[in-house]
Design an enzyme around this catalytic site. Structure first.
Site, PDB file in Angstrom:
ATOM      1  N   SER A 130       0.965  -0.889   0.087  1.00  0.00           N
ATOM      2  CA  SER A 130       0.048  -0.417  -0.135  1.00  0.00           C
ATOM      3  C   SER A 130       0.754   0.906  -0.200  1.00  0.00           C
ATOM      4  CB  SER A 130      -1.042  -0.051   1.443  1.00  0.00           C
ATOM      5  OG  SER A 130      -1.355   1.273   1.792  1.00  0.00           O
TER       6      SER A 130
ATOM      7  N   TYR B 202      -2.360  -1.169  10.858  1.00  0.00           N
ATOM      8  CA  TYR B 202      -1.790  -1.592   8.938  1.00  0.00           C
ATOM      9  C   TYR B 202      -1.012  -1.410   8.608  1.00  0.00           C
ATOM     10  CZ  TYR B 202      -3.823  -1.626   5.016  1.00  0.00           C
ATOM     11  OH  TYR B 202      -3.958  -2.315   3.162  1.00  0.00           O
TER      12      TYR B 202
HETATM   13  N1  NAP Z   1      -8.885  -0.729  -1.091  1.00  0.00           N
HETATM   14  C1  NAP Z   1      -7.475   0.680  -0.906  1.00  0.00           C
HETATM   15  O1  NAP Z   1      -7.942   1.242  -0.890  1.00  0.00           O
HETATM   16  C2  NAP Z   1      -6.347  -0.413  -0.918  1.00  0.00           C
HETATM   17  C3  NAP Z   1      -5.231   0.517  -0.561  1.00  0.00           C
HETATM   18  C4  NAP Z   1      -4.277   0.078  -1.145  1.00  0.00           C
HETATM   19  C5  NAP Z   1      -3.740  -1.536  -0.485  1.00  0.00           C
HETATM   20  N2  NAP Z   1      -4.365  -2.308  -0.180  1.00  0.00           N
HETATM   21  C6  NAP Z   1      -4.364  -3.953   0.178  1.00  0.00           C
HETATM   22  O2  NAP Z   1      -5.592  -4.828  -1.177  1.00  0.00           O
HETATM   23  C7  NAP Z   1      -5.482  -5.840  -0.711  1.00  0.00           C
HETATM   24  C8  NAP Z   1      -7.165  -6.345  -0.248  1.00  0.00           C
HETATM   25  O3  NAP Z   1      -7.662  -5.369  -0.156  1.00  0.00           O
HETATM   26  P1  NAP Z   1      -9.392  -5.267  -0.316  1.00  0.00           P
HETATM   27  O4  NAP Z   1      -9.375  -3.637  -0.836  1.00  0.00           O
HETATM   28  O5  NAP Z   1      -9.504  -5.208  -1.984  1.00  0.00           O
HETATM   29  O6  NAP Z   1      -9.895  -5.403   0.920  1.00  0.00           O
HETATM   30  P2  NAP Z   1     -11.369  -6.272   1.497  1.00  0.00           P
HETATM   31  O7  NAP Z   1     -12.140  -5.845  -0.867  1.00  0.00           O
HETATM   32  O8  NAP Z   1     -11.723  -6.181   2.158  1.00  0.00           O
HETATM   33  O9  NAP Z   1     -10.701  -8.437  -0.140  1.00  0.00           O
HETATM   34  C9  NAP Z   1     -10.333  -8.114   1.253  1.00  0.00           C
HETATM   35  C10 NAP Z   1      -9.911 -10.000   1.302  1.00  0.00           C
HETATM   36  O10 NAP Z   1      -8.794 -10.414   1.770  1.00  0.00           O
HETATM   37  C11 NAP Z   1      -9.678 -11.520   2.265  1.00  0.00           C
HETATM   38  N3  NAP Z   1      -9.414 -11.684   3.896  1.00  0.00           N
HETATM   39  C12 NAP Z   1      -9.267 -10.876   4.893  1.00  0.00           C
HETATM   40  N4  NAP Z   1      -8.876 -12.083   6.315  1.00  0.00           N
HETATM   41  C13 NAP Z   1      -8.222 -12.996   5.367  1.00  0.00           C
HETATM   42  C14 NAP Z   1      -7.857 -14.309   5.845  1.00  0.00           C
HETATM   43  N5  NAP Z   1      -7.396 -14.325   7.292  1.00  0.00           N
HETATM   44  N6  NAP Z   1      -7.766 -15.275   5.256  1.00  0.00           N
HETATM   45  C15 NAP Z   1      -8.235 -15.127   3.974  1.00  0.00           C
HETATM   46  N7  NAP Z   1      -8.593 -14.080   2.844  1.00  0.00           N
HETATM   47  C16 NAP Z   1      -8.623 -12.898   3.804  1.00  0.00           C
HETATM   48  C17 NAP Z   1     -11.506 -11.391   2.757  1.00  0.00           C
HETATM   49  O11 NAP Z   1     -12.059 -12.599   2.244  1.00  0.00           O
HETATM   50  P3  NAP Z   1     -12.721 -13.633   3.370  1.00  0.00           P
HETATM   51  O12 NAP Z   1     -13.376 -12.288   4.195  1.00  0.00           O
HETATM   52  O13 NAP Z   1     -13.863 -13.958   2.652  1.00  0.00           O
HETATM   53  O14 NAP Z   1     -11.606 -14.351   4.416  1.00  0.00           O
HETATM   54  C18 NAP Z   1     -11.408 -10.244   1.101  1.00  0.00           C
HETATM   55  O15 NAP Z   1     -11.192 -11.099   0.068  1.00  0.00           O
HETATM   56  C19 NAP Z   1      -4.641  -5.804   0.726  1.00  0.00           C
HETATM   57  O16 NAP Z   1      -3.890  -6.170   0.797  1.00  0.00           O
HETATM   58  C20 NAP Z   1      -5.153  -4.597   1.058  1.00  0.00           C
HETATM   59  O17 NAP Z   1      -4.322  -4.095   2.450  1.00  0.00           O
HETATM   60  C21 NAP Z   1      -6.500  -2.113  -0.466  1.00  0.00           C
END
Ligand code: NAP
Length: 244
Positions: A139, A152
């Site tokens: 990130s 985080y």
């Molecule tokens: N959204 C942003 O602005 C942003 C920016 C920079 C980086 N990121 C990074 O991008 C990645 C994806 O984030 P997102 O925004 O797409 O979030 P999201 O929509 O909340 O998706 C996160 C995913 O991680 C899974 N997950 C969480 N805990 C888990 C566990 N213990 N075991 C297996 N799966 C798990 C969840 O599925 P379940 O609930 O089914 O387990 C969900 O599908 C993350 O690493 C986040 O830090 C996001």
């Protein structure tokens, strides 16, 4: 790195950026496997992406990870790409949140420890292939943190450093190591934040382009400008990101 003909595991592929990656990799003619904790969500996602396979796995559970590994070994022996995408973010004040201790453990284990352990578990499979990739989603907050999510941000910084160091260890092997640095993306993680966000599909397309170009660090959209500002005027970058 070629972006077709791979066998790709995407953690957290049931929603958000992971789901967009699953769609993009499937469209580009790859075998896609997604994992996550919520079976119903995974099943729905796999149904919406032609040819996508789902394996339930909580990456923080050693037992689930061993099951995932053995499923991959028997059903997907050609696995050659791991995308460490699963993650969670809590926004809280460390001194005011009554459940802070539990939340800290959960954030660190999901965003860092589990990803490192999963990587170690799956590297022997990746190394069997002639060309493989380890792709870690960090990130912009790994470099310029925000006030509301200190743990985080620290886990993302840890993954950024781990990614760089394991790249050194894997030099001369078949495994290329990539870091993806997304900006603020429109997913469940950022729900309720009334600011400009990038659609997850745009992130996925940028990831594929970055892999094709063999960019070790794939900076997406405004992250490029943010890192440039941080290089010359770190105080300005901090004031942009602190309230974000
Ligand atoms: N959204 C942003 O602005 C942003 C920016 C920079 C980086 N990121 C990074 O991008 C990645 C994806 O984030 P997102 O925004 O797409 O979030 P999201 O929509 O909340 O998706 C996160 C995913 O991680 C899974 N997950 C969480 N805990 C888990 C566990 N213990 N075991 C297996 N799966 C798990 C969840 O599925 P379940 O609930 O089914 O387990 C969900 O599908 C993350 O690493 C986040 O830090 C996001």
């Amino acid at each position: 790195m070629q972006t077709s003909g791979n066998t790709v595991l995407i953690t957290g592929g049931g929603s958000g950026i992971g789901f967009a990656l699953a769609q993009a990799f499937a469209e580009a003619d790859n075998t896609v496997i997604i994992c996550g904790r919520d079976e119903a969500k995974l099943t729905r996602a796999a149904r919406d992406v032609p040819g996508c396979h789902a394996i339930r796995c909580d990456i923080t559970s050693d037992q689930d990870v061993q099951h995932l590994r053995s499923e991959l070994e028997t059903r997907f022996p050609s696995l050659n790409m791991l995308i460490n995408n699963a993650g969670l973010q809590y926004n809280y004040r460390l001194t005011e949140e009554p459940n802070a201790l539990e939340m800290i453990d959960e954030e660190i284990s999901t965003n860092f420890t589990a990803q490192v352990k999963l990587t170690v578990n799956l590297l022997p499979l990746l190394r069997r292939q002639e060309r493989s990739a380890l792709v870690n989603i960090t990130s912009a907050l790994s470099v310029v943190p925000k006030e509301s999510a200190p743990v985080y941000c620290a886990t993302k910084a840890a993954m950024r450093v781990f990614t760089k160091a394991i790249r050194y260890q894997l030099e001369g092997t078949s495994v290329k190591v990539f870091e993806v640095v997304p900006p603020l993306v429109d997913t469940a993680m950022t729900q309720g934040r009334d600011v400009r966000k990038v659609p997850p599909a745009r992130v996925a397309q940028a990831v594929l382009r970055g892999l094709e170009a063999n960019k070790k660090e794939i900076r997406i959209a405004m992250v490029k400008a943010l890192f440039a500002i941080n290089y010359v005027m770190p105080g300005v970058a901090s004031s942009i990101m602190r309230p974000s």
